[in-house]
Design a protein around this motif. Structure first.
Motif, PDB file in Angstrom:
ATOM      1  N   UNK A 146     -66.139   5.342 -35.163  1.00 31.16           N
ATOM      2  CA  UNK A 146     -66.684   6.627 -35.593  1.00 31.16           C
ATOM      3  C   UNK A 146     -67.997   6.451 -36.345  1.00 31.16           C
ATOM      4  N   UNK A 147     -68.078   5.389 -37.140  1.00 28.99           N
ATOM      5  CA  UNK A 147     -69.302   5.126 -37.911  1.00 28.99           C
ATOM      6  C   UNK A 147     -70.340   4.387 -37.081  1.00 28.99           C
ATOM      7  N   UNK A 148     -69.902   3.866 -35.940  1.00 25.53           N
ATOM      8  CA  UNK A 148     -70.771   3.069 -35.070  1.00 25.53           C
ATOM      9  C   UNK A 148     -71.389   1.913 -35.849  1.00 25.53           C
ATOM     10  N   UNK A 149     -70.556   1.324 -36.700  1.00 20.58           N
ATOM     11  CA  UNK A 149     -71.011   0.247 -37.578  1.00 20.58           C
ATOM     12  C   UNK A 149     -69.847  -0.710 -37.830  1.00 20.58           C
ATOM     13  N   UNK A 150     -70.142  -2.013 -37.826  1.00 26.64           N
ATOM     14  CA  UNK A 150     -69.115  -2.998 -38.154  1.00 26.64           C
ATOM     15  C   UNK A 150     -68.958  -3.057 -39.667  1.00 26.64           C
ATOM     16  N   UNK A 151     -67.726  -2.861 -40.122  1.00 20.97           N
ATOM     17  CA  UNK A 151     -67.449  -2.848 -41.558  1.00 20.97           C
ATOM     18  C   UNK A 151     -66.890  -4.185 -42.047  1.00 20.97           C
ATOM     19  N   UNK A 152     -66.224  -4.909 -41.155  1.00 19.93           N
ATOM     20  CA  UNK A 152     -65.595  -6.177 -41.530  1.00 19.93           C
ATOM     21  C   UNK A 152     -66.006  -7.281 -40.566  1.00 19.93           C
ATOM     22  N   UNK A 175     -52.478  -0.236 -38.589  1.00 22.95           N
ATOM     23  CA  UNK A 175     -53.543  -0.339 -39.579  1.00 22.95           C
ATOM     24  C   UNK A 175     -54.802  -0.916 -38.932  1.00 22.95           C
ATOM     25  N   UNK A 176     -54.598  -1.938 -38.101  1.00 26.56           N
ATOM     26  CA  UNK A 176     -55.744  -2.520 -37.386  1.00 26.56           C
ATOM     27  C   UNK A 176     -56.423  -1.472 -36.517  1.00 26.56           C
ATOM     28  N   UNK A 177     -55.648  -0.657 -35.821  1.00 31.60           N
ATOM     29  CA  UNK A 177     -56.219   0.375 -34.960  1.00 31.60           C
ATOM     30  C   UNK A 177     -57.011   1.399 -35.774  1.00 31.60           C
ATOM     31  N   UNK A 178     -56.490   1.762 -36.950  1.00 30.23           N
ATOM     32  CA  UNK A 178     -57.192   2.736 -37.796  1.00 30.23           C
ATOM     33  C   UNK A 178     -58.548   2.199 -38.257  1.00 30.23           C
ATOM     34  N   UNK A 179     -58.601   0.906 -38.601  1.00 33.67           N
ATOM     35  CA  UNK A 179     -59.874   0.310 -39.030  1.00 33.67           C
ATOM     36  C   UNK A 179     -60.849   0.260 -37.856  1.00 33.67           C
ATOM     37  N   UNK A 180     -60.332  -0.079 -36.679  1.00 33.22           N
ATOM     38  CA  UNK A 180     -61.191  -0.110 -35.488  1.00 33.22           C
ATOM     39  C   UNK A 180     -61.733   1.285 -35.171  1.00 33.22           C
ATOM     40  N   UNK A 181     -60.890   2.306 -35.274  1.00 37.97           N
ATOM     41  CA  UNK A 181     -61.337   3.676 -35.010  1.00 37.97           C
ATOM     42  C   UNK A 181     -62.399   4.113 -36.015  1.00 37.97           C
ATOM     43  N   UNK A 182     -62.226   3.681 -37.257  1.00 29.67           N
ATOM     44  CA  UNK A 182     -63.205   4.038 -38.289  1.00 29.67           C
ATOM     45  C   UNK A 182     -64.557   3.401 -37.973  1.00 29.67           C
ATOM     46  N   UNK A 189     -63.222  11.107 -38.994  1.00 32.45           N
ATOM     47  CA  UNK A 189     -62.826  10.421 -40.217  1.00 32.45           C
ATOM     48  C   UNK A 189     -61.990  11.355 -41.084  1.00 32.45           C
ATOM     49  N   UNK A 190     -60.918  10.830 -41.644  1.00 33.22           N
ATOM     50  CA  UNK A 190     -60.109  11.646 -42.545  1.00 33.22           C
ATOM     51  C   UNK A 190     -59.788  10.855 -43.805  1.00 33.22           C
TER      52      UNK A 190
END
Length: 300
Positions: free
Chosen positions: A42-48, A32-39, A1-2
């Motif tokens: 990394x968190x091993x959690x669905x954010x959206x 942008x979609x790829x960055x959200x998926x990578x995030x 994460x950055x």
């Protein structure tokens, strides 16, 4: 994460739409979609939750939005404080003071600086001339104020004000009725000199002025500072030559009288001293401030 991913996440969360977020971030939608998926990976959690209307935050996503905004605020604060420190507007300034200038000139300089730069913590240290020089060389202070400074190759000395000399006289002395005095009046009264201690100093200045007029004054006392000198005048011990700044000492029974025949050198400088190799922004800011603060009567 950055930090970039956090910024992307906040934009998507606030816009609730990848397209609008991409426009806000001045980028295309696929990266942008790829960055959200990578995030999320990394968190091993669905954010959206992806819906036909856009992007809705999950419960975990809503919590992460709060934390992400906190992180962004801390980064912005750290950036601002770092920039202010780099501009000399934040930090600590250690200043050494000594002598009669603390009665008038130096407080004006420091108060003006503090008003301009309230986030700088100004710490004052009372030191003799020798102590100031030693402390500068040991990096224990940033700047000092003093008089009668000889050449020092590793230190810079900058004159910031020039003060005329006056004579402190007891109110019961017949001299007190005069509007101005001749300098050779010092040959007629016991003279109190200050400061005692390391030479050359203000004592040497007064004695050299007397010698230039062909007399040696009767020295009643040599004391450590202007306050003691003027206090002894009030007690009737003699007269005392003082810089203009010392006239702020309103001792009962003491008047200050100018010299009517004062030569050009019947004055004393107030100097600021600092390390020649000190490139710190906070010193540069302080020097700029004191150079722009009027101190001499003709500058006011």
């Amino acid at each position: 994460m950055d930090i970039r991913q956090i910024r992307y996440f906040i934009a998507v969360a606030e816009e609730a739409n990848i397209g609008r977020a991409a426009t806000r971030l001045h980028m295309s939608q696929p990266p942008l979609t790829r960055q959200i998926q990578q995030l999320e990976e990394e968190l091993d959690t669905q954010l959206f939750v992806r819906t036909p209307r856009g992007m809705e935050l999950t419960q975990a996503g809503a919590l992460f939005l709060t934390e992400a905004r906190n992180i962004r605020a801390l980064i912005e604060q750290a950036t601002e404080r770092t920039q202010r420190a780099g501009q000399g507007k934040l930090g600590r300034l250690d200043v050494a003071i000594f002598g009669s200038a603390i009665l008038d000139r130096i407080p004006k300089l420091i108060l003006n600086f503090r008003n301009e730069y309230p986030d700088v913590n100004v710490v004052l240290h009372t030191m003799t001339k020798a102590e100031q020089i030693s402390a500068l060389r040991q990096n224990r202070i940033t700047v000092g104020f003093n008089r009668m400074l000889g050449p020092l190759p590793d230190l810079c000395s900058e004159v910031i004000a020039t003060e005329s000399l006056l004579l402190a006289v007891n109110l019961n002395d017949p001299l007190a009725a005069l509007a101005a005095l001749r300098f050779d009046v010092l040959a007629q009264r016991p003279v109190i000199l200050f400061p005692s201690g390391a030479r050359p100093n203000f004592v040497d200045k007064v004695l050299s002025l007397c010698e230039a007029r062909g007399f040696v004054p009767e020295i009643a006392q040599e004391v450590g500072d202007a306050v003691t000198g003027v206090a002894l005048v009030a007690s009737g011990f003699g007269v005392c030559v003082v810089p203009e700044s010392a006239t702020t000492l309103n001792f009962p029974g003491v008047v200050y009288i100018p010299f009517e025949d004062a030569p050009e050198d019947a004055c004393v400088d107030l100097s600021c001293i600092y390390r020649a190799d000190d490139q710190s922004p906070i010193l540069s800011t302080f020097l700029r401030s004191i150079r722009n603060t009027p101190l001499n009567a003709e500058e006011r």
